[in-house]
Design a protein around this motif. Structure first.
Motif, mmCIF file in Angstrom:
data_model
loop_
_atom_site.group_PDB
_atom_site.id
_atom_site.type_symbol
_atom_site.label_atom_id
_atom_site.label_comp_id
_atom_site.label_asym_id
_atom_site.label_seq_id
_atom_site.Cartn_x
_atom_site.Cartn_y
_atom_site.Cartn_z
ATOM 1 N N LYS A 189 78.400 -39.758 60.938
ATOM 2 C CA LYS A 189 78.490 -41.222 60.995
ATOM 3 C C LYS A 189 79.938 -41.631 60.836
ATOM 4 C CE LYS A 189 76.401 -45.265 61.130
ATOM 5 N NZ LYS A 189 75.594 -45.686 62.272
ATOM 6 N N THR A 190 80.512 -42.153 61.888
ATOM 7 C CA THR A 190 81.925 -42.556 61.833
ATOM 8 C C THR A 190 82.108 -43.792 62.680
ATOM 9 O OG1 THR A 190 84.180 -41.913 62.397
ATOM 10 C CG2 THR A 190 82.424 -40.805 63.603
ATOM 11 N N LEU A 191 81.759 -44.923 62.109
ATOM 12 C CA LEU A 191 81.764 -46.184 62.858
ATOM 13 C C LEU A 191 83.184 -46.654 63.128
ATOM 14 C CD1 LEU A 191 79.635 -48.190 63.946
ATOM 15 C CD2 LEU A 191 80.062 -49.563 61.901
ATOM 16 N N LEU A 192 83.465 -47.010 64.354
ATOM 17 C CA LEU A 192 84.767 -47.557 64.728
ATOM 18 C C LEU A 192 84.840 -49.018 64.314
ATOM 19 C CD1 LEU A 192 85.021 -46.012 68.282
ATOM 20 C CD2 LEU A 192 85.971 -45.128 66.174
ATOM 21 N N PRO A 193 86.028 -49.608 64.247
ATOM 22 C CA PRO A 193 86.139 -50.967 63.725
ATOM 23 C C PRO A 193 85.588 -52.034 64.638
ATOM 24 C CG PRO A 193 88.258 -50.170 64.455
ATOM 25 C CD PRO A 193 87.327 -49.014 64.525
ATOM 26 N N SER A 204 80.911 -36.514 70.671
ATOM 27 C CA SER A 204 81.780 -35.495 71.243
ATOM 28 C C SER A 204 82.546 -35.996 72.451
ATOM 29 C CB SER A 204 80.949 -34.272 71.647
ATOM 30 O OG SER A 204 80.367 -33.672 70.512
ATOM 31 N N TYR A 205 82.108 -37.111 73.016
ATOM 32 C CA TYR A 205 82.738 -37.612 74.245
ATOM 33 C C TYR A 205 83.310 -39.016 74.038
ATOM 34 C CZ TYR A 205 80.013 -33.687 75.970
ATOM 35 O OH TYR A 205 79.476 -32.429 76.140
ATOM 36 N N HIS A 206 83.878 -39.236 72.856
ATOM 37 C CA HIS A 206 84.595 -40.482 72.627
ATOM 38 C C HIS A 206 85.751 -40.598 73.626
ATOM 39 C CE1 HIS A 206 83.342 -41.740 68.279
ATOM 40 N NE2 HIS A 206 82.360 -41.837 69.159
ATOM 41 N N ILE A 233 91.455 -45.514 65.806
ATOM 42 C CA ILE A 233 90.887 -44.187 66.029
ATOM 43 C C ILE A 233 89.900 -43.844 64.913
ATOM 44 C CG2 ILE A 233 92.787 -43.034 64.831
ATOM 45 C CD1 ILE A 233 92.551 -40.766 66.888
ATOM 46 N N CYS A 234 88.765 -43.259 65.275
ATOM 47 C CA CYS A 234 87.753 -42.919 64.278
ATOM 48 C C CYS A 234 88.146 -41.639 63.537
ATOM 49 C CB CYS A 234 86.382 -42.779 64.925
ATOM 50 S SG CYS A 234 86.179 -41.274 65.906
ATOM 51 N N CYS A 235 87.530 -41.434 62.385
ATOM 52 C CA CYS A 235 87.876 -40.277 61.545
ATOM 53 C C CYS A 235 87.589 -38.962 62.256
ATOM 54 C CB CYS A 235 87.098 -40.346 60.233
ATOM 55 S SG CYS A 235 87.559 -41.735 59.187
ATOM 56 N N ASP A 236 86.457 -38.896 62.990
ATOM 57 C CA ASP A 236 86.102 -37.654 63.662
ATOM 58 C C ASP A 236 87.138 -37.282 64.721
ATOM 59 O OD1 ASP A 236 83.935 -35.540 64.295
ATOM 60 O OD2 ASP A 236 84.370 -36.456 66.242
ATOM 61 N N ALA A 270 94.952 -49.421 67.617
ATOM 62 C CA ALA A 270 95.100 -50.824 67.224
ATOM 63 C C ALA A 270 95.770 -50.977 65.868
ATOM 64 C CB ALA A 270 93.729 -51.496 67.205
ATOM 65 N N SER A 271 95.907 -49.874 65.130
ATOM 66 C CA SER A 271 96.489 -49.933 63.799
ATOM 67 C C SER A 271 97.950 -49.499 63.770
ATOM 68 C CB SER A 271 95.674 -49.053 62.846
ATOM 69 O OG SER A 271 96.305 -48.919 61.595
ATOM 70 N N ARG A 272 98.273 -48.359 64.428
ATOM 71 C CA ARG A 272 99.615 -47.791 64.317
ATOM 72 C C ARG A 272 99.768 -46.631 65.289
ATOM 73 N NH1 ARG A 272 100.922 -44.818 59.062
ATOM 74 N NH2 ARG A 272 102.305 -43.770 60.520
ATOM 75 N N PHE A 273 100.890 -45.907 65.201
ATOM 76 C CA PHE A 273 101.106 -44.675 65.957
ATOM 77 C C PHE A 273 100.567 -43.487 65.155
ATOM 78 C CE2 PHE A 273 104.186 -47.216 68.190
ATOM 79 C CZ PHE A 273 104.166 -46.697 69.466
ATOM 80 N N HIS A 274 100.001 -42.542 65.886
ATOM 81 C CA HIS A 274 99.593 -41.267 65.292
ATOM 82 C C HIS A 274 100.286 -40.169 66.098
ATOM 83 C CE1 HIS A 274 96.263 -43.092 62.940
ATOM 84 N NE2 HIS A 274 96.250 -43.941 63.958
#
Length: 703
Positions: free
Chosen positions: A618-622, A633-635, A662-665, A686-690
């Motif tokens: 369970k890893t809900l996006l914002p 698996s296919y985000h 980006i989601c945690c998974d 939408a938050s920052r650079f990774h």
């Protein structure tokens, strides 16, 4: 004949007969808070009396009850006469001093010229000629120094210099260019004689300083004195209407310019393109541009900027290539705009071409264009390229420094950002509030708590810059990263101004990461009041409830979203390969390489599972649909990464843009993908650079 001002295209020159007129009225609600400025301005044009064009100007200032400005008095000349020295006290300077001053100014050695001028000041009473004063004025304008303006002007008064109209205009220009508009207006009102140059000068100064309404009032007052107005005056007043965002006034000035025969004037046309663009009518701007008989560099730059202003970045880029193919000479402003457009489009290939064109056209050392390049490379994962451009700049301004400091911060390289900030101070560059935002953000994203507080406290203590809400938001994030939520909340409550949404959003993010349910709920409720329609605020709270097992409260958030009509949007990621953007949705099967992409994803998941990867259930996006969790698996970001790995060389970094956080998974998966493939993967969400490299992310797992 009354001409309806619906669209300027409706005005045909062959319809203008011997006598025509048009009326003008506008209200500046924003500036005067609802008070009517001009209830009626009537301009009359009679071709039989061409030298007395617009000989009637009626301006009714209803509520204010203002009267026309009184005629200029003679204070200025009396002041000059009173301060003049007797002829017997005047000295004749050696020709060498004055000629040397003029030569220094000619070679743009303004500071040295004004230092030599001190000899004349110290001795006093020298009879300096007009040419030397003209050179000194140029030096003051070149340095934009108020102090030097006062020195030169005081000496002119003390020696009893009697300026002619040209020199009076030069003195006026000196005050205008140095931003001394109060003194400039006084000089203008006291001029015993003035011409159209004087009027254009003072009006342009008012517009440059943002005093658009006063510029219009003066313009109307001067119609009686100079009815035969030139094209420059029209271009200047069109700029004023753009500043006020009053398209109706701009259209009337456009019609008047057509009647006066200025329709083909380059300055008027460029001012009209700019006005229509800023007033929200890009179609009219394009119409003026299409009618230009000679499309100049400024004309092209203005229409490109207009499209970019309204978010038509791809159309602006197409115009740039059309400009290049037309053979028109491009300048540094052209390249600066295109680089900024590429920043918005995340187009590395187009930016590289613009960079090459910048160097090829001889603008490789231009400070504006190079600052834009530093900003672009910093924002799109090429921080080493940004540093290379920065180091090659012979002259740097605060924008250049800010761009690179922010770039280091965005990529999680806080130590280097702080080091660059300290180097900036050592070089004598004065930081501004943007500088502190960049370096404090770098400290918060890299966990440099102690250094961040030192810099925050130095703002008002050492640099006399009052911290703003955005600086407080950085400190709240810094405390949140350390898990000091009580201190973060205390900082919000102790802020010397009304708290902003950014401050509460920073606290809400900290509560999500640290699992503080109660404080997170409180912060979310504050955000609901400020941004009731912003979806991500609700979903962050939904994440907190889900992770805490509060299913009843989570269901209530879902019902609130449905009641407000807020729908979770499908997550979207895109990557550019060979100048072509490729867009992916979660579970997307529309791409021509779908089968190959899915096989690549499956192989990647199998490979990283050997290194400890376990999918999160369970890893809900914002701000995305919960249905997308079923295709974990296919985000979209995984599909974009797989496509990039398939279609680029092994040594090429991947750059991906996302519409969501980006989601945690996916965050955990991409860290391991970067490790097993040896690739650098930069994701801007939408938050920052990774910046993923060697199994690590620049965000330090805090986003």
């Amino acid at each position: 004949m009354e001409i309806p001002l619906l669209r300027y295209q409706s005005v045909a020159l062959d319809q203008i007969q011997n006598s025509c007129s048009f009326s003008c009225s506008f209200t500046a609600n924003k500036v005067l808070k609802g008070k009517s400025l001009l209830s009626g301005c009537y301009f009359s044009l009679d071709k039989r009396k061409w030298k007395r064009s617009f000989h009637r100007v009626k301006c009714c200032l209803m509520e204010q009850g203002l009267k026309p400005r009184p005629k200029p008095n003679k204070i200025y000349t009396e002041e000059l006469k009173e301060s003049s020295l007797p002829d017997t006290q005047m000295k004749k300077p050696s020709a060498g001093i004055c000629s040397q001053i003029e030569k220094l100014v000619l070679n743009k050695r303004y500071r040295e010229a004004l230092e030599l001028f001190e000899i004349l000041e110290f001795e006093g009473g020298f009879d300096v000629g007009s040419s030397t004063y003209d050179a000194l004025i140029s030096a003051c304008i070149g340095l934009r120094s108020i102090r030097e303006v006062k020195r030169v002007f005081s000496y002119m008064l003390s020696t009893g210099f009697e300026p002619d109209l040209y020199m009076r205009n030069r003195v006026l220009l000196m005050h205008v260019k140095c931003g001394m508009m109060i003194d400039a207006r006084r000089l203008f009102d006291e001029m015993p004689e003035r011409n159209l140059v004087s009027c254009n000068m003072i009006i342009a100064g008012m517009i440059d300083s943002g005093d658009y309404l006063e510029a219009f009032l003066l313009f109307l007052d001067l119609w009686e004195e100079f009815s035969d107005c030139g094209s420059r005056t029209f271009a200047t007043m069109i700029r004023a209407s753009a500043g006020l965002e009053l398209i109706s006034v701009g259209k009337q000035l456009h019609s008047c310019a057509l009647k006066m025969g200025f329709g083909d004037n380059v300055f008027v046309s460029c001012a009209l393109i700019d006005m229509y663009s800023k007033c929200g009518s890009i179609e009219d701007a394009q119409g003026v541009f299409d009618e230009m008989s000679e499309k100049t560099t400024v004309g092209w730059n203005t229409i490109i900027a207009g499209y970019a202003l309204h978010g038509y970045s791809e159309e602006a880029l197409d115009l740039y290539y059309e400009m290049r193919d037309s053979g028109v000479k491009m300048d540094h402003f052209t390249f600066s705009m295109i680089i900024r457009i590429c920043t918005r489009l995340a187009s590395l290939e187009h930016a590289k071409q613009a960079h090459a064109g910048l160097v090829r056209h001889g603008f490789g050392l231009d400070i504006v264009a190079n600052s834009a390049l530093v900003d672009f490379y910093s924002k799109w994962g090429r921080i080493e390229d940004a540093r290379h451009v920065f180091d090659k700049m012979l002259c740097k301004n605060v924008i250049s420094w800010n761009a690179l400091i922010a770039g280091y911060g965005n990529h999680g390289r806080g130590e280097e950002a702080v080091e660059l900030f300290e180097q900036m101070l050592l070089n004598g560059m004065r930081p501004n509030h943007v500088t502190f935002l960049a370096v404090l953000s770098a400290c918060s994203r890299s966990g440099l708590s102690e250094r961040g507080w030192e810099i925050f406290q130095s703002m008002s203590r050492d640099h006399k810059i009052k911290p703003r809400a955005m600086h407080y938001a950085c400190m709240i994030e810094l405390l949140g990263r350390e898990g000091l939520l009580d201190e973060a909340f205390a900082l919000i409550r102790g802020a010397p101004f009304k708290t902003t949404k950014n401050m509460w959003a920073a606290l809400l993010t900290a509560c999500r990461v640290n699992g503080n349910l109660e404080l997170g709920k409180f912060a979310a409720e504050k955000l609901y009041g400020m941004e009731p329609e912003k979806l991500s605020n609700y979903v962050v709270l939904l994440n907190i409830y889900n992770s805490s097992g509060k299913l009843k409260e989570a269901a209530e958030v879902i019902r609130t979203l449905r009641r407000k009509g807020l729908r979770m949007l499908p997550a979207c990621s895109w990557i550019e390969v060979k100048k072509q953007p490729h867009v992916f949705l979660s579970g997307d099967q529309s791409h021509v390489q779908t089968k190959e992409i899915y096989r690549k994803v499956d192989r990647m998941m199998l490979e990283i599972s050997k290194h400890g990867y376990v999918p999160e259930e369970k890893t809900l996006l914002p701000d995305v649909d919960e249905q997308e969790q079923r295709v974990l698996s296919y985000h979209s970001e995984k599909l974009a990464v797989a496509f990039g790995l398939i279609n680029t060389s092994d040594w090429t970094p991947l750059q991906i843009v996302q519409s969501h956080r980006i989601c945690c998974d996916c965050h955990n998966a991409i860290k391991l993908i970067a490790m097993v493939t040896g690739r650098e993967i930069v994701v801007r969400d939408a938050s920052r650079f990774h910046h993923f490299k060697d199994g690590m992310c620049s965000c330090g797992d805090y986003w």
